[in-house]
Write an enzyme that holds these catalytic residues in place. Sequence first.
Site, short mmCIF file in Angstrom:
data_model
loop_
_atom_site.label_atom_id
_atom_site.label_comp_id
_atom_site.label_asym_id
_atom_site.label_seq_id
_atom_site.Cartn_x
_atom_site.Cartn_y
_atom_site.Cartn_z
CG MET A 156 36.44 30.60 58.40
SD MET A 156 35.93 32.31 58.60
CE MET A 156 35.53 32.30 60.37
N GLY A 157 38.93 30.93 54.69
CA GLY A 157 40.38 30.80 54.57
C GLY A 157 41.04 31.93 55.34
NE ARG A 158 47.56 32.12 53.89
CZ ARG A 158 47.62 31.43 52.75
NH1 ARG A 158 46.74 31.64 51.81
NH2 ARG A 158 48.57 30.53 52.57
CB ILE A 159 40.75 36.93 53.20
CG1 ILE A 159 42.09 37.09 52.47
CG2 ILE A 159 40.01 38.26 53.23
CD1 ILE A 159 41.98 37.46 50.99
CB THR A 239 36.52 42.09 49.64
OG1 THR A 239 36.43 40.99 50.55
CG2 THR A 239 35.99 43.35 50.28
NE ARG A 241 39.43 37.71 41.30
CZ ARG A 241 40.34 38.22 42.11
NH1 ARG A 241 39.97 38.99 43.12
NH2 ARG A 241 41.63 37.98 41.91
CD GLU A 270 36.83 43.77 39.35
OE1 GLU A 270 38.07 43.94 39.24
OE2 GLU A 270 36.30 43.26 40.34
CG HIS A 288 39.72 44.50 42.56
ND1 HIS A 288 39.47 43.52 41.66
CD2 HIS A 288 40.38 43.88 43.58
CE1 HIS A 288 39.95 42.36 42.09
NE2 HIS A 288 40.52 42.56 43.27
C1 DGY Z 1 44.03 39.23 44.37
O1 DGY Z 1 45.24 39.20 44.58
O2 DGY Z 1 43.42 38.27 43.91
C2 DGY Z 1 43.28 40.44 44.75
O3 DGY Z 1 42.01 40.46 44.23
C3 DGY Z 1 44.05 41.70 44.37
O4 DGY Z 1 43.57 42.71 45.21
#
Ligand code: DGY
Length: 322
Positions: A156-159, A239, A241, A270, A288
Site C-alpha cells: 500500500m505505497g503510492r501506487i 502490475t 513485477r 520479460e 508492461h
Molecule cells: C518501473 O518504473 O519500475 C515500472 O515498472 C516501469 O513501468
Amino acid sequence: MERLKVLVRRRLPEAVEARLAASFDATLNPDDAPIPRPALEAAVRGCDVLVPSVAEPVDAALIAAAGPRLRLIANFGVGVDNIDLDAARAGRIAVTNTPGVLTEDTADIALALVLMAARRLGSAERALRRGEWRGWGPTDRLGASLTGKTLAIVGMGRIGQAVARRARALGMRIDYHNRRQLDAETEAALAARYRPDLDAMLADADVVSLHAPATPETHRLLDRRRIGLLRREAFLVNTARGALVDEPALIAALEAGAIAGAGLDVYADEPRLDPRLLALENVVLLPHLGSATVETRTAMGMKVVDNIVALAKGRDLPDRVV
Ligand code: DGY
C-alpha cells in the site's frame, strides 16, 4: 556544473534527450538498438553515469567492468530490481530511481486490468474481431460485477493507494496488506481496512492487486500455497513485477479454473512469455505498459536528469536508493 560523461542505454523521450545532450557529454541511443555486451562494458568503463531502463540488467560483472570512473547508475524507472544493488554499494556507486511520477498512470493500468479481467473484455474483443458475435444474448459472456466486491491490495505505497482511490469509485471495498499499517487519517480517506494476515486477506478477496517492489523478501510472495488460498471466483492482477508470483503455479490455477482469471502487465521472464499464458482465455496480457504515457515517461526522464544534475553540482541526489 561538471560536464559528466553519461551513457544512455535506450532511446528516451525527445525532451529528455535534448536536456541530456545540452547539459552533459551524453551518448544517446537514437536507434534504441541493444548494445552488445563487450561494447557495453567498454563504454561503461569510460563514463561517469550509466542510465539503464528497468529492462536492462546491471549485474555485478558489468559494475565490476565499469571501474572507478562510474559514480552513478540513474535508473529510468522506479523498480531497481534490474540492478545488483549490493555490487553497486560495494563499488561505492550511487543508484537513483524515478519515484512518484508514474503512480497515477500505473494505477490506471491496474484498474484497467481489474475491469478487463472481471468483465472478460479481452476474450470478448478477440471473439468479436474473429466475427464470432451472434448478437446480444442474455447469458453470453457474463463476467463478474465489481460493485460491493473486495479488492485486496498487496503493498500500500503510492501506487497501491492510487489503485484504492480508483476502486472506491467503482464501489469496491478495500482491504490491504503492507509492511506497516497506514496512519488512521489515510486509512479513513481511502476507507481501507488493514489486514495484517496476508493469507487471511487473500482467502477473502474477490480481486487481488499486487503493488509491492521486487526484493528478496517479496520473491514469489504469491507462491503455490498462497495461490491455492484464492477463491474460485477471485481474480489476480499484477502490475508490479513478475517475480512476485510463482508463474507456473498461477498458470496451473488458471488452467484448472481454480481461480476465475488474471490480468497481467508483468512477467517472470520479460519479454518472454510462457506460451501457456497465451493459450488461456481467462487471462488478460499487457506488455508492461504501466507507465507508458508520453507525460509519465517524460517525467521519469526528467527525474533521471535531475539526479545527474545533482551529482554534477555536488548536491544530494534527490532519488537516491543506494
Ligand atoms: C518501473 O518504473 O519500475 C515500472 O515498472 C516501469 O513501468
